[in-house]
Design an enzyme around this catalytic site. Structure first.
Site, PDB file in Angstrom:
ATOM      1  N   GLU A  98      -3.423 115.394 -67.091  1.00 14.26           N
ATOM      2  CA  GLU A  98      -3.095 114.156 -67.828  1.00 14.26           C
ATOM      3  C   GLU A  98      -3.118 114.397 -69.340  1.00 14.26           C
ATOM      4  OE1 GLU A  98      -4.130 110.475 -64.870  1.00 14.26           O
ATOM      5  OE2 GLU A  98      -5.726 111.083 -66.243  1.00 14.26           O
ATOM      6  N   GLU A 144      -1.265 112.056 -58.703  1.00 11.24           N
ATOM      7  CA  GLU A 144      -2.433 111.184 -58.578  1.00 11.24           C
ATOM      8  C   GLU A 144      -1.975 109.755 -58.340  1.00 11.24           C
ATOM      9  OE1 GLU A 144      -5.521 111.281 -61.517  1.00 11.24           O
ATOM     10  OE2 GLU A 144      -5.299 113.450 -61.870  1.00 11.24           O
TER      11      GLU A 144
END
Length: 332
Positions: A158, A265
């Site tokens: 991320e 995710e």
């Protein structure tokens, strides 16, 4: 008979059929959960291996995070090279495909924090480039030596704001590009067939993704797959309000950059079983609809990470130690 000859021709000319759609789970907490005595049960109340429970619900892949020099805290530690190799071997023996997620930190790295490992804190930028290369190579080579070659590897976790702050911040894209390429080069040096992922959060936010990957293109960043997180919960919206945006962004990323895409995710609230089931079904459908088979799959983040153990609200596990029926979305 026609089908036989077609398959024969495909094999002769080196073509292969598309691999199955990826349905996966990030299970980085699993070794710690087991070590602290957490038990997993099937719907009949019988104790069962967690990976088997996930496999029974249609999952065919496992994602594992790697930290550089982690501590032994049960929730924010572990995930060393050695533990990762052991878990990857275990998953492979279950017939599951493996993804490795490099955080390039000693603990959690995400949009709010991208802290350097303690051992790298005082290193110059050229030294950081070497750190990224050697750490990445070391872990992937250890996996391959043990008999597990991961199918996918993430360079960073991320990273809309970059990684290894401040040196690899998006305020200095030239340096971030070099760091990402060092990770890519290390992975391909172990095995050219491994697909490299660059991962950004808020998969429904096309503006964020365009800005990030336009900059990556300018810096000639090398990668194979665009990885997305998709958590309606964290932006305080229901999936029904954002799923069309996710679909648009998936399609746009595949077309604009010519890359494969994957939701690496996703998660929903553990006490909203039906809503989470619908979120998962809609997410899987969106990825499958990406044109030209460029939508590869979907990973649930820590579905087994029961709230009673992790205090995390977005697992997909019930209080009785059984999988949530929400995970049945992966069966279809």
């Amino acid at each position: 008979m026609r089908k036989f000859y077609l398959l024969l021709l495909l094999s002769i000319f080196g073509f292969s059929q598309n691999k199955p759609f990826v349905k996966g789970a990030d299970v980085g907490w699993l070794p710690q959960m087991e070590a602290t005595g957490y038990k997993f049960y099937d719907t009949d109340g019988k104790e069962k291996d967690c990976l088997q429970l996930l496999k029974d619900r249609g999952m065919n892949s496992i994602r594992l995070r790697v930290w550089v020099n982690p501590n032994d805290d049960k929730a924010s530690g572990h995930c060393s090279k050695e533990e990762t190799v052991a878990m990857a071997l275990r998953a492979q023996k279950m017939g599951m495909r493996v993804m490795i997620d490099f955080h390039y930190s000693d603990s959690w790295a995400d949009p709010a924090k991208q802290f350097k490992p303690k051992a790298w804190e005082k290193h110059t930028f050229p030294e950081l480039l070497n750190d990224v290369y050697h750490h990445t190579y070391d872990v992937i080579n250890a996996l391959k030596t043990a008999g597990v070659t991961p199918e996918w590897v993430q360079v960073g976790n991320e990273i809309p704001g970059g990684m290894l702050w401040p040196d690899g911040s998006t305020k200095n894209w030239k340096q971030l590009g070099q760091l990402l390429n060092k990770g890519y080069e290390a992975i391909k040096a172990v095995d050219k067939k491994i697909k490299v992922i660059v991962h950004v959060d808020e998969g429904n936010n096309n503006k964020k993704f365009r800005e990030f990957f336009d900059n990556a293109t300018t810096q000639k960043v090398k990668y194979d797959i665009i990885g997305l997180s998709y958590y309606p919960y964290w932006i305080k919206k229901d999936y029904s309000e954002t799923i069309a945006d996710l679909q648009f962004n998936l399609n746009d990323m595949a077309k604009r950059y010519g890359k494969e895409v994957m939701v690496v995710e996703v998660g929903g609230e553990d006490d909203k079983v039906q809503n989470t089931y619908e979120l998962l079904a809609a997410t899987i459908k969106a990825v499958k609809k990406v044109p030209n088979n460029k939508g590869l799959g979907v990973f649930y983040w820590e579905p087994q990470g029961a709230r009673s153990w992790s205090h995390y609200a977005l697992s997909a596990w019930l209080e009785n130690g059984q999988p949530s029926p929400a995970l049945d979305a992966f069966k279809e």
